[in-house]
Scaffold this active site. Structure first.
Site, mmCIF file in Angstrom:
data_model
loop_
_atom_site.group_PDB
_atom_site.id
_atom_site.type_symbol
_atom_site.label_atom_id
_atom_site.label_comp_id
_atom_site.label_asym_id
_atom_site.label_seq_id
_atom_site.Cartn_x
_atom_site.Cartn_y
_atom_site.Cartn_z
ATOM 1 C CG ASP A 13 70.613 -76.940 -78.721
ATOM 2 O OD1 ASP A 13 69.966 -77.993 -78.734
ATOM 3 O OD2 ASP A 13 71.173 -76.462 -79.729
ATOM 4 C CD GLU A 14 66.800 -71.848 -76.363
ATOM 5 O OE1 GLU A 14 66.608 -71.063 -77.298
ATOM 6 O OE2 GLU A 14 66.264 -72.982 -76.294
ATOM 7 C CE LYS A 16 63.232 -75.408 -76.396
ATOM 8 N NZ LYS A 16 64.661 -75.303 -76.769
ATOM 9 N N GLY A 40 66.173 -82.383 -78.970
ATOM 10 C CA GLY A 40 66.162 -83.290 -77.840
ATOM 11 C C GLY A 40 66.219 -82.551 -76.521
ATOM 12 C CG HIS A 41 63.352 -81.396 -74.123
ATOM 13 N ND1 HIS A 41 63.867 -80.210 -74.599
ATOM 14 C CD2 HIS A 41 62.018 -81.323 -74.312
ATOM 15 C CE1 HIS A 41 62.880 -79.454 -75.044
ATOM 16 N NE2 HIS A 41 61.746 -80.107 -74.896
ATOM 17 C CD GLN A 225 63.615 -77.212 -83.528
ATOM 18 O OE1 GLN A 225 62.439 -76.925 -83.589
ATOM 19 N NE2 GLN A 225 64.028 -78.453 -83.698
#
Length: 431
Positions: A13-14, A16, A40-41, A225
């Site tokens: 969740d960074e 990406k 998810g993005h 992730q």
């Protein structure tokens, strides 16, 4: 031209997807190499939010080829739903833009049922899975009993594979106390239908990437992730079911490691974690609540609230080591605006001793207490900053400190959710 891996440098969740979306303008191909629709993005372009779970973030750019590699596990219903939603909004006008590896494994109904039943049976010891069937699908893959995309394209073969696998899956569900009865005939019919729908996208992902690289095109590899959830290198057993680290970009797409030129790690300006497991800098107070609310720290896939905490330099140094990071993208700096002071974990106290490297044992990490360095915060809005010099001095000092603590140069900074709110200090595809 360069081929670059973008990898999560924390617990996932960074941001990406936002970095991948920003870099996509410089590349020809974007390839996803692991995970499934348990991640998810969330992308914001022109004020419009898009959440993607399987299809690479590059799909929002016309003319870019998007590849889903063999290392990804695919729920075909979710895959087709994403395609339908994208097409309704004017994306993916050319089906040739998307290639799905025929060797990717398929999430079947029993995988999801077993996933949920296991978590329920574990009680307080649960891992915190999303219940999407990701882990059981990877288990079947390793046990050589999985069903792949290519099996969906042959109705007879699919029916045979389901008939062979279903009794054991049904028996496991019974052992877990789940009385769900799965109808093999109905499943075969449904998934053969899905196979017909996705057949136009199924192809040889490895060959597609090989030809693109041989032709001098640039490829951006994206994972799901983060490093600390890697099945080998994360906080085992509180991890995901695949290798999230950059090295898996090669194995998960069918290209050689020599094709990768650079690795960019993505980290939030603070930290978050979803699910169970050790998390030394977690804040279970008003500060943690503020980070969660201001940062909108709720899962793009599940909606569940994320655990929040201060930045952990030990975790980042570890991520730099196991991924071979060449650069660092820091996201969500704007969330920290208004904090009078910030804290960064620079060491841990473990059983009375000071440790400066991340312990390899999750039980040791659970006992660690962070040793913080306090850094001045800032009050100025970052909304209109589009280059490093426009950022407040305190922000630039914070970034420099993260560089020094991690040993990795900051090459991108995000100050908001929109695409144009990402400042590129270096372009990894320009080399």
């Amino acid at each position: 031209m360069s081929n670059v891996v973008v990898v999560g440098a924390q617990w996932g969740d960074e941001g990406k997807g936002k970095i991948v979306d920003r870099y996509t303008e410089f590349v020809d191909v974007v390839a996803r190499y692991q995970g499934g629709n348990n991640a998810g993005h969330t992308l914001v372009v022109g004020g419009e939010k898009t959440v993607l779970h399987l299809i690479p973030a590059g799909v929002l750019h016309p003319g870019k080829t998007c590849v889903i590699g063999n290392g990804v596990v695919v729920d075909p219903a979710v895959f087709m739903m994403e395609i339908d939603r994208l097409k309704k909004r004017g994306y993916l006008k050319d089906d040739a833009q998307l290639v799905l590896s025929q060797d990717a494994h398929v999430i079947m109904p029993w995988h999801k049922a077993v996933d949920v039943a296991r978590e329920s049976a574990m009680g307080a010891g649960k891992i915190g899975t999303t219940g999407r069937g990701i882990g059981p699908t990877y288990e079947d893959k390793v046990a050589r009993r999985g069903i792949r995309i290519r099996d969906l394209l042959d109705a007879g073969r699919l029916e045979r594979r389901i008939r062979e696998r279903l009794p054991a899956a049904q028996e496991e569900l019974r052992r877990l106390g789940d009385s769900t009865a799965l109808d093999g005939t109905a499943i075969a019919s449904e998934y053969a239908g899905l196979g017909k729908r996705l057949a136009g996208y199924a192809g040889d992902a490895s060959l597609t990437l090989h030809r693109a690289i041989r032709a001098g095109k640039s490829v951006l590899f994206e994972g799901a992730q983060g490093t600390m959830l890697d099945v080998d290198h994360g906080t085992y057993p509180f991890v995901t079911s695949s290798n999230t680290v950059a090295a898996n970009a090669a194995a998960g797409t069918g290209i050689g490691p020599t094709a990768i030129d650079r690795v960019i790690g993505v980290a939030k300006a603070y930290s978050t974690r979803v699910g169970g497991g050790p998390y030394p800098t977690e804040l279970k107070d008003a500060t943690g609540d503020r980070l969660r609310q201001v940062g909108n720290e709720f899962g793009a896939t599940t909606g569940r609230p994320r655990r929040t905490g201060w930045f952990d330099a030990l975790a980042l140094r570890y991520a730099a080591r196991v991924n071979g990071l060449d650069g660092l993208a820091i996201t969500k700096l704007d969330v920290l605006t208004g904090f009078p002071e910030l804290k960064v974990a620079v060491a841990y106290r473990l059983d009375g001793k000071t440790v400066e490297e991340l312990p390899g044992d999750a039980e040791d990490l659970e006992r660690c207490q962070p040793i913080y360095e306090t850094i001045p915060g800032w009050t100025e809005s970052l909304a209109h900053a589009r280059d490093l010099e426009r950022l407040p001095a305190a922000v630039r000092h914070y970034l420099k400190r993260l560089e020094a603590l991690s040993g990795v140069k900051v090459v991108a900074v995000s100050v908001g959710a929109e695409r144009d709110e990402t400042i590129l200090l270096e372009n990894p595809f320009a080399a």
